[in-house]
Motif scaffolding. Structure first.
Motif, PDB file in Angstrom:
ATOM      1  N   LEU A 172       1.001  -3.201  -5.188  1.00  0.00           N
ATOM      2  CA  LEU A 172       0.944  -2.407  -6.408  1.00  0.00           C
ATOM      3  C   LEU A 172      -0.368  -2.664  -7.142  1.00  0.00           C
ATOM      4  O   LEU A 172      -0.872  -3.779  -7.172  1.00  0.00           O
ATOM      5  N   PHE A 173      -0.911  -1.620  -7.743  1.00  0.00           N
ATOM      6  CA  PHE A 173      -2.096  -1.718  -8.585  1.00  0.00           C
ATOM      7  C   PHE A 173      -1.741  -1.084  -9.919  1.00  0.00           C
ATOM      8  O   PHE A 173      -1.158  -0.006  -9.958  1.00  0.00           O
ATOM      9  N   GLU A 174      -2.080  -1.759 -11.016  1.00  0.00           N
ATOM     10  CA  GLU A 174      -1.791  -1.229 -12.351  1.00  0.00           C
ATOM     11  C   GLU A 174      -3.036  -1.278 -13.214  1.00  0.00           C
ATOM     12  O   GLU A 174      -3.747  -2.268 -13.252  1.00  0.00           O
ATOM     13  N   GLU A 175      -3.269  -0.169 -13.930  1.00  0.00           N
ATOM     14  CA  GLU A 175      -4.381  -0.099 -14.866  1.00  0.00           C
ATOM     15  C   GLU A 175      -4.062   0.969 -15.907  1.00  0.00           C
ATOM     16  O   GLU A 175      -3.773   2.118 -15.552  1.00  0.00           O
ATOM     17  N   ASN A 176      -4.087   0.599 -17.163  1.00  0.00           N
ATOM     18  CA  ASN A 176      -3.861   1.535 -18.276  1.00  0.00           C
ATOM     19  C   ASN A 176      -2.548   2.310 -18.131  1.00  0.00           C
ATOM     20  O   ASN A 176      -2.509   3.531 -18.308  1.00  0.00           O
ATOM     21  N   ASN A 177      -1.483   1.602 -17.819  1.00  0.00           N
ATOM     22  CA  ASN A 177      -0.159   2.209 -17.661  1.00  0.00           C
ATOM     23  C   ASN A 177      -0.099   3.270 -16.564  1.00  0.00           C
ATOM     24  O   ASN A 177       0.747   4.164 -16.586  1.00  0.00           O
ATOM     25  N   GLN A 178      -1.015   3.214 -15.635  1.00  0.00           N
ATOM     26  CA  GLN A 178      -1.026   4.060 -14.442  1.00  0.00           C
ATOM     27  C   GLN A 178      -0.888   3.137 -13.247  1.00  0.00           C
ATOM     28  O   GLN A 178      -1.447   2.041 -13.228  1.00  0.00           O
ATOM     29  N   PHE A 179      -0.164   3.580 -12.234  1.00  0.00           N
ATOM     30  CA  PHE A 179       0.092   2.738 -11.080  1.00  0.00           C
ATOM     31  C   PHE A 179      -0.443   3.385  -9.812  1.00  0.00           C
ATOM     32  O   PHE A 179      -0.452   4.605  -9.668  1.00  0.00           O
ATOM     33  N   GLY A 180      -0.872   2.525  -8.918  1.00  0.00           N
ATOM     34  CA  GLY A 180      -1.362   2.960  -7.626  1.00  0.00           C
ATOM     35  C   GLY A 180      -1.098   1.873  -6.607  1.00  0.00           C
ATOM     36  O   GLY A 180      -0.292   0.977  -6.831  1.00  0.00           O
ATOM     37  N   VAL A 181      -1.807   1.963  -5.485  1.00  0.00           N
ATOM     38  CA  VAL A 181      -1.664   0.961  -4.429  1.00  0.00           C
ATOM     39  C   VAL A 181      -3.047   0.488  -4.002  1.00  0.00           C
ATOM     40  O   VAL A 181      -4.043   1.199  -4.134  1.00  0.00           O
ATOM     41  N   GLN A 182      -3.064  -0.722  -3.487  1.00  0.00           N
ATOM     42  CA  GLN A 182      -4.310  -1.275  -2.962  1.00  0.00           C
ATOM     43  C   GLN A 182      -4.006  -2.045  -1.700  1.00  0.00           C
ATOM     44  O   GLN A 182      -2.909  -2.557  -1.507  1.00  0.00           O
ATOM     45  N   GLY A 183      -4.991  -2.100  -0.829  1.00  0.00           N
ATOM     46  CA  GLY A 183      -4.846  -2.855   0.403  1.00  0.00           C
ATOM     47  C   GLY A 183      -5.770  -2.314   1.465  1.00  0.00           C
ATOM     48  O   GLY A 183      -6.218  -1.169   1.396  1.00  0.00           O
ATOM     49  N   GLY A 184      -6.078  -3.142   2.424  1.00  0.00           N
ATOM     50  CA  GLY A 184      -6.944  -2.725   3.523  1.00  0.00           C
ATOM     51  C   GLY A 184      -8.335  -2.346   3.091  1.00  0.00           C
ATOM     52  O   GLY A 184      -9.012  -1.567   3.751  1.00  0.00           O
ATOM     53  N   GLY A 185      -8.772  -2.852   1.938  1.00  0.00           N
ATOM     54  CA  GLY A 185     -10.099  -2.522   1.441  1.00  0.00           C
ATOM     55  C   GLY A 185     -10.137  -1.275   0.578  1.00  0.00           C
ATOM     56  O   GLY A 185     -11.207  -0.845   0.155  1.00  0.00           O
ATOM     57  N   ALA A 186      -8.980  -0.668   0.313  1.00  0.00           N
ATOM     58  CA  ALA A 186      -8.918   0.537  -0.508  1.00  0.00           C
ATOM     59  C   ALA A 186      -8.080   0.275  -1.750  1.00  0.00           C
ATOM     60  O   ALA A 186      -7.201  -0.575  -1.756  1.00  0.00           O
ATOM     61  N   CYS A 187      -8.373   1.042  -2.793  1.00  0.00           N
ATOM     62  CA  CYS A 187      -7.577   0.993  -4.010  1.00  0.00           C
ATOM     63  C   CYS A 187      -7.454   2.432  -4.509  1.00  0.00           C
ATOM     64  O   CYS A 187      -8.461   3.076  -4.808  1.00  0.00           O
ATOM     65  N   VAL A 188      -6.217   2.926  -4.518  1.00  0.00           N
ATOM     66  CA  VAL A 188      -5.971   4.294  -4.977  1.00  0.00           C
ATOM     67  C   VAL A 188      -5.261   4.194  -6.316  1.00  0.00           C
ATOM     68  O   VAL A 188      -4.120   3.751  -6.390  1.00  0.00           O
ATOM     69  N   LYS A 189      -5.952   4.604  -7.360  1.00  0.00           N
ATOM     70  CA  LYS A 189      -5.448   4.490  -8.724  1.00  0.00           C
ATOM     71  C   LYS A 189      -4.745   5.772  -9.146  1.00  0.00           C
ATOM     72  O   LYS A 189      -4.889   6.819  -8.519  1.00  0.00           O
ATOM     73  N   ASP A 190      -4.019   5.662 -10.250  1.00  0.00           N
ATOM     74  CA  ASP A 190      -3.444   6.832 -10.939  1.00  0.00           C
ATOM     75  C   ASP A 190      -2.564   7.711 -10.041  1.00  0.00           C
ATOM     76  O   ASP A 190      -2.639   8.933 -10.109  1.00  0.00           O
ATOM     77  N   ILE A 191      -1.732   7.086  -9.241  1.00  0.00           N
ATOM     78  CA  ILE A 191      -0.803   7.851  -8.412  1.00  0.00           C
ATOM     79  C   ILE A 191       0.384   8.305  -9.241  1.00  0.00           C
ATOM     80  O   ILE A 191       0.856   9.425  -9.116  1.00  0.00           O
ATOM     81  N   THR A 192       0.857   7.439 -10.128  1.00  0.00           N
ATOM     82  CA  THR A 192       2.043   7.737 -10.924  1.00  0.00           C
ATOM     83  C   THR A 192       2.058   6.888 -12.188  1.00  0.00           C
ATOM     84  O   THR A 192       1.356   5.882 -12.272  1.00  0.00           O
ATOM     85  N   THR A 193       2.861   7.310 -13.144  1.00  0.00           N
ATOM     86  CA  THR A 193       3.080   6.494 -14.345  1.00  0.00           C
ATOM     87  C   THR A 193       4.353   5.670 -14.204  1.00  0.00           C
ATOM     88  O   THR A 193       4.693   4.910 -15.096  1.00  0.00           O
ATOM     89  N   GLU A 194       5.040   5.830 -13.087  1.00  0.00           N
ATOM     90  CA  GLU A 194       6.298   5.133 -12.828  1.00  0.00           C
ATOM     91  C   GLU A 194       6.073   3.955 -11.889  1.00  0.00           C
ATOM     92  O   GLU A 194       5.734   4.148 -10.716  1.00  0.00           O
ATOM     93  N   ARG A 195       6.253   2.747 -12.407  1.00  0.00           N
ATOM     94  CA  ARG A 195       6.055   1.536 -11.606  1.00  0.00           C
ATOM     95  C   ARG A 195       6.933   1.540 -10.352  1.00  0.00           C
ATOM     96  O   ARG A 195       6.470   1.210  -9.267  1.00  0.00           O
TER      97      ARG A 195
END
Length: 64
Positions: free
Chosen positions: A4-27
């Motif tokens: 899980l990645f969290e920033e400014n109440n937005q959630f995404g995923v990270q791993g494998g050298g990538a970080c995808v932000k702002d996928i959802t507002t739902e943890r």
């Protein structure tokens, strides 16, 4: 392994050298996505396609 990645109440995923932000507002949805990515051993080259498909799944309505 994706996590899980969290920033400014937005959630995404990270791993494998990538970080995808702002996928959802739902943890819980981001945690579910990370779990699916790990369980299915999704390679980095397919990550964005899987996220795009994930957006098409039944997700709770988001404000905004």
């Amino acid at each position: 392994m994706y996590s899980l990645f969290e920033e400014n109440n937005q959630f995404g995923v990270q791993g494998g050298g990538a970080c995808v932000k702002d996928i959802t507002t739902e943890r819980a949805e981001a945690e579910r996505l990370a779990g699916l990515l790990n369980r299915n051993r999704v390679s980095l080259c397919h990550l964005y396609d899987v996220i795009e498909d994930f957006w098409g799944m039944d997700m709770p309505a988001q404000a905004g």
